[in-house]
Design a protein around this motif. Sequence first.
Motif, PDB file in Angstrom:
ATOM      1  N   ARG A  39      17.634 126.204  35.773  1.00 22.44           N
ATOM      2  CA  ARG A  39      17.551 126.031  37.224  1.00 22.44           C
ATOM      3  C   ARG A  39      18.785 126.588  37.935  1.00 22.44           C
ATOM      4  NH1 ARG A  39      15.222 119.781  37.556  1.00 22.44           N
ATOM      5  NH2 ARG A  39      13.000 120.310  37.395  1.00 22.44           N
ATOM      6  N   SER A  67      20.474 129.100  36.994  1.00 23.45           N
ATOM      7  CA  SER A  67      20.608 130.531  36.721  1.00 23.45           C
ATOM      8  C   SER A  67      20.229 131.364  37.948  1.00 23.45           C
ATOM      9  CB  SER A  67      19.710 130.922  35.541  1.00 23.45           C
ATOM     10  OG  SER A  67      19.624 132.317  35.418  1.00 23.45           O
ATOM     11  N   ASP A  68      20.889 132.520  38.073  1.00 18.78           N
ATOM     12  CA  ASP A  68      20.530 133.467  39.128  1.00 18.78           C
ATOM     13  C   ASP A  68      19.433 134.428  38.691  1.00 18.78           C
ATOM     14  OD1 ASP A  68      22.489 132.409  40.810  1.00 18.78           O
ATOM     15  OD2 ASP A  68      24.044 133.741  40.013  1.00 18.78           O
ATOM     16  N   THR A  69      18.997 134.287  37.441  1.00 19.85           N
ATOM     17  CA  THR A  69      17.966 135.185  36.909  1.00 19.85           C
ATOM     18  C   THR A  69      16.608 134.873  37.530  1.00 19.85           C
ATOM     19  OG1 THR A  69      19.135 135.338  34.800  1.00 19.85           O
ATOM     20  CG2 THR A  69      16.821 135.978  34.808  1.00 19.85           C
ATOM     21  N   PRO A  70      15.909 135.887  38.053  1.00 17.81           N
ATOM     22  CA  PRO A  70      14.569 135.639  38.621  1.00 17.81           C
ATOM     23  C   PRO A  70      13.514 135.547  37.506  1.00 17.81           C
ATOM     24  CG  PRO A  70      15.168 137.945  38.864  1.00 17.81           C
ATOM     25  CD  PRO A  70      16.355 137.282  38.247  1.00 17.81           C
ATOM     26  N   PHE A  71      13.157 134.346  37.116  1.00 15.31           N
ATOM     27  CA  PHE A  71      12.163 134.157  36.063  1.00 15.31           C
ATOM     28  C   PHE A  71      10.753 134.327  36.621  1.00 15.31           C
ATOM     29  CE2 PHE A  71      15.711 131.341  34.616  1.00 15.31           C
ATOM     30  CZ  PHE A  71      16.048 132.069  33.479  1.00 15.31           C
ATOM     31  N   SER A  72       9.877 134.849  35.770  1.00 15.47           N
ATOM     32  CA  SER A  72       8.465 134.955  36.164  1.00 15.47           C
ATOM     33  C   SER A  72       7.819 133.580  36.262  1.00 15.47           C
ATOM     34  CB  SER A  72       7.699 135.817  35.148  1.00 15.47           C
ATOM     35  OG  SER A  72       8.233 137.119  35.087  1.00 15.47           O
ATOM     36  N   HIS A  73       8.294 132.646  35.418  1.00 14.62           N
ATOM     37  CA  HIS A  73       7.804 131.269  35.443  1.00 14.62           C
ATOM     38  C   HIS A  73       8.976 130.348  35.766  1.00 14.62           C
ATOM     39  CE1 HIS A  73       5.099 133.492  32.715  1.00 14.62           C
ATOM     40  NE2 HIS A  73       4.143 132.733  33.225  1.00 14.62           N
ATOM     41  N   SER A  74       8.830 129.556  36.804  1.00 14.25           N
ATOM     42  CA  SER A  74       9.901 128.636  37.184  1.00 14.25           C
ATOM     43  C   SER A  74      10.080 127.573  36.105  1.00 14.25           C
ATOM     44  CB  SER A  74       9.577 127.972  38.517  1.00 14.25           C
ATOM     45  OG  SER A  74       9.482 128.937  39.541  1.00 14.25           O
ATOM     46  N   GLU A 100      10.773 133.967  28.155  1.00 21.94           N
ATOM     47  CA  GLU A 100      11.904 134.406  28.979  1.00 21.94           C
ATOM     48  C   GLU A 100      12.961 133.307  29.093  1.00 21.94           C
ATOM     49  OE1 GLU A 100      10.784 135.164  33.025  1.00 21.94           O
ATOM     50  OE2 GLU A 100       9.332 133.504  33.068  1.00 21.94           O
ATOM     51  N   HIS A 101      12.519 132.041  29.117  1.00 20.08           N
ATOM     52  CA  HIS A 101      13.467 130.932  29.161  1.00 20.08           C
ATOM     53  C   HIS A 101      14.239 130.820  27.859  1.00 20.08           C
ATOM     54  CE1 HIS A 101      10.349 129.009  32.098  1.00 20.08           C
ATOM     55  NE2 HIS A 101      11.130 129.880  32.722  1.00 20.08           N
ATOM     56  N   TYR A 139      16.854 133.480  27.546  1.00 17.94           N
ATOM     57  CA  TYR A 139      18.016 133.212  28.391  1.00 17.94           C
ATOM     58  C   TYR A 139      18.907 132.133  27.776  1.00 17.94           C
ATOM     59  CZ  TYR A 139      20.886 132.113  32.441  1.00 17.94           C
ATOM     60  OH  TYR A 139      21.960 131.897  33.274  1.00 17.94           O
TER      61      TYR A 139
END
Length: 519
Positions: A348, A350-357, A367-368, A371
């Motif tokens: 939460r 992170s500044d990374t724009p995830f495809s899935h919150s 992707e989580h 990271y």
Amino acid sequence: MNPVLPLLRRASSRQPQILGRAVPRRSISTLPATVAGLLEFKPDQPVPDVKIDGFVRSVRAQKRLHFVALGDGSSLEPLQAVVPPDQAEGLTTGAAVRLHGSWIPSPGRGQSHELQVERAIVLGPSDAETFPIQKKYQTPEFLRTLPHLRPRIPLNATVLRFRSEVIASLTRFFAGRHFVQTHTPIFTSSDCEGTGEVFHVSTDRAALPSPATSKTQKSFFRRPVYTTVSAQLHLEALAQALGNVWTLSPTFRAEQSDTPRHLSEFYMLEAEMCFVDGLDPVLDLVEDMLRHVCTELAESRVRRELAARAGERTADLAPAEQVAQRWEGILQTSWPRITYTEAIEVLRLSDTPFSHSPIWGEDLHTEHEKYIATKVGNGNSPVFVTDYPRDIKAFYMRASAEGSDGSGPPVTTVACFDLLVPDFCEIAGGSMREHRLEKLLDAMRARGIDTGKSSPDTAPDPSQAAENNLDWYVDLRRWGCPPHGGFGLGFDRLICYLAGVPTVHDTAAFPRWYGRCDC
């Protein structure tokens, strides 16, 4: 000691020794050598009476000599054999041959020594024009269409040798910890994960009804049977008899996934520890096991071959620096351990724009996991994520604590873990098992899982076979079931990660995945 030295050394005064056993001098020249052994044996003077068996990788014919590249699966690099024309008949690409001659220092470039052949015997001829494995580069995709021949590619053979050495190292590790190796069944009446992604087992007659076959005919096993998705449940039974146990066995998932991380038939390394009260000893075991393998094999020949990145198939592997970093990460003295709740908070923030919150109560996406492995593990160390919410984990996991995302009532977490590694995400998972009868029955009822004869509400109908037979698993809790826990590790994924192979399809000798079972 180089394994080929006893074969070729000529002792001047003492009787030669092989593995500490005296052998007659006349038998030395008849003992088989390997290509790997000969390549490592670099005498200053020619050594006569050498015999080597192998397969012809390529032939370069000249007027006075033929230069044969010979391999036998023991080495990534071939042995150069110099063959006179009168002995070269039948020495074609793919042929199985036996060469006799002298091992001498080579005057040419590219090798320190070569075999000066005096006699060549073709044991298995090969039609070079139709042999599919050519010296030129052929893509992994094409080679997967030839699963019966693909292991003859030097890189593929090297990966399979690496796989063998990892198994040997794991066997030594568990033996040193007094774990008992066991063999668990392939056929089972229990769907361990409860997902339904199982292969059903039936005979041809049952699968293909005909007028001569009654629809009411009983199945071969008199109940639904599947190929196993995990050895865990059976290991739990064995642990109550033998103590700490482990197995490395094939498992099967009917998951329609065609990704670099999925196979339909794959190997799982699973271990179960008896009389452990918490998750930490299980995590420690996983750490120690993988660190042992990497420490023991770091300087092995096959590891050096995979790290060298020489030859035309370099593009088929991850960069050598990246793979070296993976090994260094595993060799670190300790790995980070964070809870699922802490992992969600890291995501939460992170500044990374995830495809899935990232949402508390939902499973982590790939992707989580990538990271977390990169951020928490600093890009190279494996990371344990523990204590996931009960609702997204299996019914048999023991509760650990009450947690909350802050927006609702407390939610139970379970004492479990996933092991995440950089670049590849999850390679292992495990948990403490619920060893208390009533707690297990409550968890099964909450998931809608049939508790069979254990259910107080309904009497079982003996004429109806349970779709997922867990009666025996529940029975284990009735008679002396101690606290216990264990884990499963995707063995093919581990080989993929340590060897730098980009897909698990290329770590198995005969891979099966969605849509593909070619031989």
